[in-house]
Design an enzyme around this catalytic site. Structure first.
Site, PDB file in Angstrom:
ATOM      1  N   TYR A  72       0.822  -1.211   0.000  1.00  0.00           N
ATOM      2  CA  TYR A  72       0.000   0.000   0.000  1.00  0.00           C
ATOM      3  C   TYR A  72       0.856   1.261   0.000  1.00  0.00           C
ATOM      4  O   TYR A  72       0.499   2.252  -0.638  1.00  0.00           O
ATOM      5  CB  TYR A  72      -1.006  -0.010   1.161  1.00  0.00           C
ATOM      6  CG  TYR A  72      -2.221  -0.824   0.785  1.00  0.00           C
ATOM      7  CD1 TYR A  72      -3.234  -0.266   0.014  1.00  0.00           C
ATOM      8  CD2 TYR A  72      -2.319  -2.160   1.144  1.00  0.00           C
ATOM      9  CE1 TYR A  72      -4.325  -1.024  -0.384  1.00  0.00           C
ATOM     10  CE2 TYR A  72      -3.407  -2.922   0.754  1.00  0.00           C
ATOM     11  CZ  TYR A  72      -4.415  -2.344  -0.013  1.00  0.00           C
ATOM     12  OH  TYR A  72      -5.480  -3.099  -0.423  1.00  0.00           O
ATOM     13  N   ASP A 109      -8.021   6.047  -5.129  1.00  0.00           N
ATOM     14  CA  ASP A 109      -6.869   6.930  -5.367  1.00  0.00           C
ATOM     15  C   ASP A 109      -7.164   8.415  -5.165  1.00  0.00           C
ATOM     16  O   ASP A 109      -6.244   9.244  -5.238  1.00  0.00           O
ATOM     17  CB  ASP A 109      -6.303   6.696  -6.783  1.00  0.00           C
ATOM     18  CG  ASP A 109      -7.335   6.874  -7.899  1.00  0.00           C
ATOM     19  OD1 ASP A 109      -8.288   7.656  -7.715  1.00  0.00           O
ATOM     20  OD2 ASP A 109      -7.175   6.236  -8.957  1.00  0.00           O
ATOM     21  N   HIS A 124     -15.066   1.754  -2.138  1.00  0.00           N
ATOM     22  CA  HIS A 124     -13.998   0.873  -1.629  1.00  0.00           C
ATOM     23  C   HIS A 124     -12.995   1.615  -0.747  1.00  0.00           C
ATOM     24  O   HIS A 124     -11.913   1.089  -0.498  1.00  0.00           O
ATOM     25  CB  HIS A 124     -13.281   0.179  -2.802  1.00  0.00           C
ATOM     26  CG  HIS A 124     -14.145  -0.816  -3.516  1.00  0.00           C
ATOM     27  ND1 HIS A 124     -13.838  -1.324  -4.766  1.00  0.00           N
ATOM     28  CD2 HIS A 124     -15.303  -1.409  -3.150  1.00  0.00           C
ATOM     29  CE1 HIS A 124     -14.777  -2.184  -5.140  1.00  0.00           C
ATOM     30  NE2 HIS A 124     -15.684  -2.246  -4.181  1.00  0.00           N
ATOM     31  N   ASN A 218     -14.732   1.314 -22.306  1.00  0.00           N
ATOM     32  CA  ASN A 218     -13.630   0.427 -21.935  1.00  0.00           C
ATOM     33  C   ASN A 218     -12.951  -0.024 -23.231  1.00  0.00           C
ATOM     34  O   ASN A 218     -13.639  -0.389 -24.187  1.00  0.00           O
ATOM     35  CB  ASN A 218     -14.192  -0.796 -21.173  1.00  0.00           C
ATOM     36  CG  ASN A 218     -13.128  -1.541 -20.390  1.00  0.00           C
ATOM     37  OD1 ASN A 218     -12.044  -1.807 -20.893  1.00  0.00           O
ATOM     38  ND2 ASN A 218     -13.440  -1.892 -19.151  1.00  0.00           N
TER      39      ASN A 218
END
Ligand code: BJW
Ligand code: ZN
Length: 251
Positions: A72, A109, A124, A218
């Site tokens: 991390y 992020d 998350h 995508n």
């Protein structure tokens, strides 16, 4: 289904123009053009021999908290050095033009907020925050692993990254808000996600059930692709600015 290779389909543009309640779900692909490796590509360099699905678990942290923290801290450095890209910026600018926009992200992020998005539902967690494993008190800020794994200033137990690992519950209020928004949406855009990880991957199906137009952005197909109304095969940093300029031009 229409498939678009960045010549944007008129049917897609028309469907979005008619939409007011728009939900955008983002995944790691939206940060790829900022140089942040996607989750399933994050095993680069020193980490090539570890499987992220084996590191992002409470079991991995119990087994070897220092190893998990090293992973991390490496990712924190990458994220801190990264800058929002035109995909993040297009989403932040759209917030002002489209009051009914709901931005839901699986990303940890913080790049949506750094690009200027104010309303972001984070499913998350946030890679830059720490949280105590026992009393859940959260704290920010860097630290050095040299004296060992950092500990909570209140109860003395271990600190962990404030993210949601496999097998853990998502923050209930955030998930409920995202689910309600998906069900009530006129249009749902799934951007830069492999659509593999549940319960976030269920959100476009909620939108389909509610009658929304579902669009995927995508470069690669995903398990969702056969179910969407429009698939835009391209990078988010190119596709989102082009799509939003065509549908909701700035006045
Ligand atoms: C571009 C691009 C460009 C590249 N432009 N695109 C139902 C069915 C089956 C399994 C389950 C289920 N319900 C629960 C589970 C278990 C599990 C799960 O889903 N497992 C799957 C692997 C099958 N889910 C959970 O455990 C969740 N908890 C839960 O459900 O609790 C209740 C429960 C517990 C136990 C049993 C049953 C129920 C928790 C999930 C938490 C996920 N956490 C992580 C880590 C966060 C912290 C960290 O980052 O370290 O979140 S995992 C990881 O995956 C991360 C991501 O947010 C998430 C999604 O990944 P994402 O964003 O889609 O990234 P990638 O890398 O997969 O894909 C990138 C995409 O971008 C690709 O498609 C590229 O093509 C594309 N791309 N360049 C646009 N320029
Ligand atoms: Zn504590």
């Amino acid at each position: 289904m229409t498939t678009t290779r960045l010549e944007l389909d008129e049917g897609l543009i028309e469907a979005l123009r008619r939409s007011h309640r728009v939900v955008v779900l983002t995944g790691a692909g939206v940060s790829a053009e900022s140089g942040v490796p996607t989750f399933r590509d994050a095993q680069t360099g020193l980490w090539a021999r570890y499987d992220p699905e084996q590191l992002a678990t409470p079991e991995a942290f119990r087994r070897d908290p220092e190893l998990v923290w090293r992973w991390y801290l490496w990712r924190r450095e990458l994220v801190e050095a990264a800058q929002p890209n035109p995909g993040h910026v297009a989403l932040a600018e759209l917030e002002a033009r489209l009051p009914g926009l709901v931005l839901v992200t699986q990303n940890v992020d913080g790049l949506h907020r750094r690009a200027g998005s104010r309303r972001v539902i984070e499913l998350h967690g946030d890679l830059t925050r720490n949280r105590c494993v026992s009393c859940s008190r959260s704290s920010d800020g860097p630290f050095d692993l040299a004296p060992g794994v950092p500990r909570c200033a209140v109860c003395g137990d271990l600190l962990r990254p404030d993210v949601v690992w496999f097998g853990e519950m998502l923050p209930a209020a955030a998930m409920a808000e995202a689910t309600a928004a998906a069900r009530a949406s006129d249009a749902f855009l799934s951007v830069g996600t492999s659509s593999l990880v549940f319960p976030a991957a269920a959100l476009p199906y909620e939108a389909l059930t509610g009658g929304a137009t579902v669009v995927e952005v995508n470069p690669q197909p995903t398990p969702l692709t056969p179910r969407v109304h429009h698939a835009v095969h391209g990078p988010a940093g190119v596709a989102l600015p082009a799509l939003f300029a065509a549908v909701w031009p700035a006045v």
